[in-house]
Design a protein around this motif. Structure first.
Motif: not given
Length: 204
Positions: A134-145, A147-148
């Motif tokens: 989930f940490d990687e997912q948040v990083k990938k989505n600009g701080g959100f879970l 869609g950014g």
């Protein structure tokens, strides 16, 4: 006239808090009907399936926490920009649910030594596995879970993980920098911050 909402749940955060987060973030007034364990025996036979939380809207009742959250998220435009993002919200909530269910089962285990063993395993193994992804997912989505931008998945995630941390007696988010920043972001949303400041203090 605006719909009238009533949420019935125990006097804890538990599986009701994510619903409260969504309603507060949407700026919707609702009756936060908190019941005691003593009241539950009388109330239970009157509920749709003998379960809480229950959302009542204009006299109509429904149960199942995730179904309620999804309904409110659709109603208040918190499901993302398209069907795929809505699906990603569902996946995030359901996947976190896999971890949270383990936490709840450990917490309510009647065998004290077994409870400690299960909690230790979650803290050592399951939590790092799930939260690392989930940490990687948040990083990938600009701080959100997803869609950014803010969705109900973010609100669900923070509300649910707070309960997991309390039940485990450990801040399992602390070692995940992106999730920690994500949690701070959600808790500092004006409507959420105002709610957290005034909500009843409960053990979980």
């Amino acid at each position: 006239m605006a719909p009238s909402f009533k949420l019935t749940y125990f006097d804890v955060r538990g599986r009701g808090e994510a619903i409260r987060f969504i309603l507060h973030q949407a700026g919707v007034e609702f009756e936060d009907n908190r019941i005691s364990k003593d009241q539950w025996g009388t109330i239970k036979p009157t509920t749709p399936f003998g379960k809480v939380p229950i959302l009542e809207e204009d006299g109509k009742q429904v149960t199942q926490s995730l179904a309620i959250e999804r309904y409110l998220a659709r109603k208040f435009k918190l499901t993302g920009k398209d069907e795929w993002e809505a699906l990603e919200c569902d996946v995030a909530a359901e996947t976190l649910g896999d971890l949270h269910t383990q936490v709840v089962q450990a917490f309510f285990n009647p065998d004290a030594s077994k409870k400690d063993e299960l909690k230790g395993t979650i803290i050592k193994d399951q939590a790092p596995f799930y939260l690392g992804k989930f940490d990687e997912q948040v990083k990938k989505n600009g701080g959100f879970l997803v869609g950014g931008h803010l969705t109900w998945a973010d609100l669900h995630f923070v509300a649910t993980l707070q309960v997991s941390c309390d039940m485990l007696g450990s801040d399992i988010v602390e070692s995940h920098a992106n999730l920690k920043t994500h949690r701070d972001m959600v808790l500092n949303l004006p409507n959420i911050k105002a709610w957290v400041a005034k909500r009843p203090t409960t053990p979980f």
